[in-house]
Design a protein around this motif. Sequence first.
Motif, PDB file in Angstrom:
ATOM      1  N   GLY A 260      54.464 104.472 144.242  1.00  0.00           N
ATOM      2  CA  GLY A 260      55.222 105.723 144.195  1.00  0.00           C
ATOM      3  C   GLY A 260      56.726 105.488 144.180  1.00  0.00           C
ATOM      4  O   GLY A 260      57.203 104.369 143.940  1.00  0.00           O
ATOM      5  N   LEU A 261      57.473 106.535 144.449  1.00  0.00           N
ATOM      6  CA  LEU A 261      58.929 106.471 144.399  1.00  0.00           C
ATOM      7  C   LEU A 261      59.511 105.820 145.655  1.00  0.00           C
ATOM      8  O   LEU A 261      58.819 105.699 146.682  1.00  0.00           O
ATOM      9  N   ILE A 262      60.762 105.424 145.563  1.00  0.00           N
ATOM     10  CA  ILE A 262      61.470 104.874 146.726  1.00  0.00           C
ATOM     11  C   ILE A 262      61.572 105.955 147.796  1.00  0.00           C
ATOM     12  O   ILE A 262      61.976 107.090 147.510  1.00  0.00           O
ATOM     13  N   ASP A 263      61.192 105.613 149.019  1.00  0.00           N
ATOM     14  CA  ASP A 263      61.297 106.557 150.135  1.00  0.00           C
ATOM     15  C   ASP A 263      62.740 106.526 150.628  1.00  0.00           C
ATOM     16  O   ASP A 263      63.092 105.746 151.524  1.00  0.00           O
ATOM     17  N   LEU A 264      63.574 107.360 150.049  1.00  0.00           N
ATOM     18  CA  LEU A 264      65.004 107.329 150.358  1.00  0.00           C
ATOM     19  C   LEU A 264      65.290 107.649 151.817  1.00  0.00           C
ATOM     20  O   LEU A 264      66.179 107.046 152.434  1.00  0.00           O
ATOM     21  N   ASP A 265      64.569 108.610 152.367  1.00  0.00           N
ATOM     22  CA  ASP A 265      64.796 108.960 153.784  1.00  0.00           C
ATOM     23  C   ASP A 265      64.543 107.750 154.678  1.00  0.00           C
ATOM     24  O   ASP A 265      65.330 107.455 155.589  1.00  0.00           O
ATOM     25  N   HIS A 266      63.447 107.044 154.402  1.00  0.00           N
ATOM     26  CA  HIS A 266      63.124 105.869 155.222  1.00  0.00           C
ATOM     27  C   HIS A 266      64.181 104.776 155.039  1.00  0.00           C
ATOM     28  O   HIS A 266      64.615 104.167 156.028  1.00  0.00           O
TER      29      HIS A 266
ATOM     30  N   GLY B  92      65.105 101.752 137.345  1.00  0.00           N
ATOM     31  CA  GLY B  92      64.992 101.361 135.943  1.00  0.00           C
ATOM     32  C   GLY B  92      66.093 100.442 135.494  1.00  0.00           C
ATOM     33  O   GLY B  92      66.471  99.491 136.184  1.00  0.00           O
ATOM     34  N   ILE B  93      66.676 100.731 134.314  1.00  0.00           N
ATOM     35  CA  ILE B  93      67.709  99.872 133.757  1.00  0.00           C
ATOM     36  C   ILE B  93      68.996  99.940 134.586  1.00  0.00           C
ATOM     37  O   ILE B  93      69.916  99.152 134.375  1.00  0.00           O
ATOM     38  N   GLY B  94      69.052 100.860 135.542  1.00  0.00           N
ATOM     39  CA  GLY B  94      70.186 100.941 136.465  1.00  0.00           C
ATOM     40  C   GLY B  94      70.329  99.705 137.335  1.00  0.00           C
ATOM     41  O   GLY B  94      71.316  99.567 138.057  1.00  0.00           O
ATOM     42  N   VAL B  95      69.381  98.795 137.238  1.00  0.00           N
ATOM     43  CA  VAL B  95      69.496  97.547 138.007  1.00  0.00           C
ATOM     44  C   VAL B  95      70.585  96.641 137.437  1.00  0.00           C
ATOM     45  O   VAL B  95      71.068  95.745 138.135  1.00  0.00           O
ATOM     46  N   THR B  96      71.001  96.864 136.180  1.00  0.00           N
ATOM     47  CA  THR B  96      71.921  95.914 135.555  1.00  0.00           C
ATOM     48  C   THR B  96      73.263  95.762 136.275  1.00  0.00           C
ATOM     49  O   THR B  96      73.690  94.622 136.500  1.00  0.00           O
ATOM     50  N   PRO B  97      73.969  96.829 136.655  1.00  0.00           N
ATOM     51  CA  PRO B  97      75.220  96.587 137.387  1.00  0.00           C
ATOM     52  C   PRO B  97      74.983  96.096 138.807  1.00  0.00           C
ATOM     53  O   PRO B  97      75.896  95.518 139.421  1.00  0.00           O
ATOM     54  N   ILE B  98      73.768  96.326 139.320  1.00  0.00           N
ATOM     55  CA  ILE B  98      73.471  95.926 140.694  1.00  0.00           C
ATOM     56  C   ILE B  98      73.240  94.422 140.800  1.00  0.00           C
ATOM     57  O   ILE B  98      73.540  93.798 141.821  1.00  0.00           O
ATOM     58  N   LEU B  99      72.720  93.794 139.741  1.00  0.00           N
ATOM     59  CA  LEU B  99      72.416  92.361 139.787  1.00  0.00           C
ATOM     60  C   LEU B  99      73.618  91.512 140.206  1.00  0.00           C
ATOM     61  O   LEU B  99      73.510  90.715 141.142  1.00  0.00           O
ATOM     62  N   PRO B 100      74.775  91.616 139.528  1.00  0.00           N
ATOM     63  CA  PRO B 100      75.908  90.799 139.985  1.00  0.00           C
ATOM     64  C   PRO B 100      76.430  91.222 141.348  1.00  0.00           C
ATOM     65  O   PRO B 100      77.061  90.418 142.045  1.00  0.00           O
ATOM     66  N   MET B 101      76.160  92.458 141.746  1.00  0.00           N
ATOM     67  CA  MET B 101      76.604  92.898 143.075  1.00  0.00           C
ATOM     68  C   MET B 101      75.825  92.188 144.180  1.00  0.00           C
ATOM     69  O   MET B 101      76.401  91.761 145.179  1.00  0.00           O
ATOM     70  N   VAL B 102      74.493  92.082 144.021  1.00  0.00           N
ATOM     71  CA  VAL B 102      73.723  91.416 145.072  1.00  0.00           C
ATOM     72  C   VAL B 102      74.092  89.934 145.130  1.00  0.00           C
ATOM     73  O   VAL B 102      74.144  89.340 146.212  1.00  0.00           O
ATOM     74  N   ALA B 103      74.376  89.340 143.977  1.00  0.00           N
ATOM     75  CA  ALA B 103      74.799  87.939 143.971  1.00  0.00           C
ATOM     76  C   ALA B 103      76.138  87.778 144.685  1.00  0.00           C
ATOM     77  O   ALA B 103      76.335  86.823 145.445  1.00  0.00           O
ATOM     78  N   ALA B 104      77.053  88.721 144.455  1.00  0.00           N
ATOM     79  CA  ALA B 104      78.358  88.661 145.117  1.00  0.00           C
ATOM     80  C   ALA B 104      78.228  88.884 146.615  1.00  0.00           C
ATOM     81  O   ALA B 104      78.902  88.223 147.415  1.00  0.00           O
ATOM     82  N   ALA B 105      77.370  89.822 147.004  1.00  0.00           N
ATOM     83  CA  ALA B 105      77.158  90.073 148.433  1.00  0.00           C
ATOM     84  C   ALA B 105      76.565  88.839 149.108  1.00  0.00           C
ATOM     85  O   ALA B 105      76.945  88.487 150.233  1.00  0.00           O
TER      86      ALA B 105
ATOM     87  N   PRO C 276      57.157  99.658 142.052  1.00  0.00           N
ATOM     88  CA  PRO C 276      56.527 100.109 140.802  1.00  0.00           C
ATOM     89  C   PRO C 276      55.842 101.460 141.069  1.00  0.00           C
ATOM     90  O   PRO C 276      54.972 101.556 141.943  1.00  0.00           O
ATOM     91  N   GLU C 277      56.257 102.469 140.361  1.00  0.00           N
ATOM     92  CA  GLU C 277      55.785 103.822 140.691  1.00  0.00           C
ATOM     93  C   GLU C 277      54.271 103.958 140.554  1.00  0.00           C
ATOM     94  O   GLU C 277      53.635 104.695 141.316  1.00  0.00           O
ATOM     95  N   ASP C 278      53.693 103.230 139.590  1.00  0.00           N
ATOM     96  CA  ASP C 278      52.244 103.351 139.405  1.00  0.00           C
ATOM     97  C   ASP C 278      51.448 102.633 140.494  1.00  0.00           C
ATOM     98  O   ASP C 278      50.225 102.740 140.537  1.00  0.00           O
TER      99      ASP C 278
ATOM    100  N   GLY D 259      63.281 100.548 141.982  1.00  0.00           N
ATOM    101  CA  GLY D 259      62.131 101.303 141.500  1.00  0.00           C
ATOM    102  C   GLY D 259      62.049 101.338 139.986  1.00  0.00           C
ATOM    103  O   GLY D 259      63.058 101.256 139.284  1.00  0.00           O
ATOM    104  N   GLY D 260      60.806 101.454 139.489  1.00  0.00           N
ATOM    105  CA  GLY D 260      60.580 101.564 138.051  1.00  0.00           C
ATOM    106  C   GLY D 260      59.192 102.131 137.790  1.00  0.00           C
ATOM    107  O   GLY D 260      58.394 102.294 138.716  1.00  0.00           O
ATOM    108  N   ARG D 261      58.934 102.435 136.536  1.00  0.00           N
ATOM    109  CA  ARG D 261      57.638 103.044 136.212  1.00  0.00           C
ATOM    110  C   ARG D 261      56.483 102.108 136.544  1.00  0.00           C
ATOM    111  O   ARG D 261      55.455 102.532 137.051  1.00  0.00           O
ATOM    112  N   SER D 262      56.626 100.832 136.210  1.00  0.00           N
ATOM    113  CA  SER D 262      55.596  99.829 136.451  1.00  0.00           C
ATOM    114  C   SER D 262      56.283  98.473 136.507  1.00  0.00           C
ATOM    115  O   SER D 262      57.454  98.341 136.128  1.00  0.00           O
ATOM    116  N   ARG D 263      55.574  97.437 136.957  1.00  0.00           N
ATOM    117  CA  ARG D 263      56.183  96.110 137.033  1.00  0.00           C
ATOM    118  C   ARG D 263      56.629  95.611 135.665  1.00  0.00           C
ATOM    119  O   ARG D 263      57.668  94.961 135.534  1.00  0.00           O
TER     120      ARG D 263
END
Length: 329
Positions: free
Chosen positions: A184-190, A130-143, A179-181, A155-159
Amino acid sequence: MRRDAGVEEVSLRDEATETELTVRVADRTIEADDVVVLELEDPQGGPLPQWEPGAHIDLRLPGGLIRQYSLCGDPEAPTWRIAVLRVPEGRGGSARVHDELQAGALIQVRGPRNRFPLVPAERYVFIAGGIGVTPILPMVAAAERAGAKWELHYGGRSRTSMAFLSDLEAFGDLVTAYPEDEVGLIDLDHVLDVAGAGVSVYSCGPAPLLEALGTRCAERKDVTLRTERFTARQLGDTPSAQSFEVELVVSGMTVTVPPDRSILEVVEDAGVEVLYSCQEGTCGTCETAVIQGEIDHRDSLLTPEERASNETMLICVSRAACPRLVLEL
């Protein structure tokens, strides 16, 4: 910094000088369902302070509310960008941002402050919900700029509810949307199995996602997990609060904290000025040096090592586990 059974929650002190200033909303756009993006600028036309990926700022909202939002634009840009999800069941902060901060509005801000810094690594796995993507955005750019190997699972409820999805398409198959709809959810184990050993995992999102990820990474000695929470951790049953004394060595006074009040509330009433923000033990603004006494930590921020050191506490939620604390206030 925590290193416990493969789990690490970053809690580095921000060495930058914290700034308090007035900014203007230069632009306001709807980014996704219930998500508004604000571009903030210096009303005098100068550049706003630079920041590092993972940093957030405090907004002083109308009505005396203070809320924290991650910076999600370019750290070297002269303006700041934040994205805010309207939370209907929240305490009113996000509703005020959505309803009252139009283009041209002036607002007081404080920061930037960073308790979720991107530590150099050769390989990253970013996991956002969800909105947790906000701090991740500049991180992927930095990486990407650093030439590190990375991938993002978002992951999010829908696109339509997933902010910045179109921006992330530029990274091609480095980004996987869930998109969960649809899937489904992110397969964390995979995700963790494919990532393999030695990877640095960064995650921000809803508490169930972080709890699930934490459980899995705690079983892995070969994965380092760094997370940021925007809601307080559920602590379960806590011991009954007791009254205790707090000696404030800088102010030269001693106060009594009753069971139904926080240290922060009592010292404020005593006339001692303390910076604070979330009042939930998540942002670290009120972190205070402890000179003497045993602490009953109730925050969602400090690492086990920081707690064991007995050097600081978040006085908005944590209490004394002894009759008397001595604080550097």
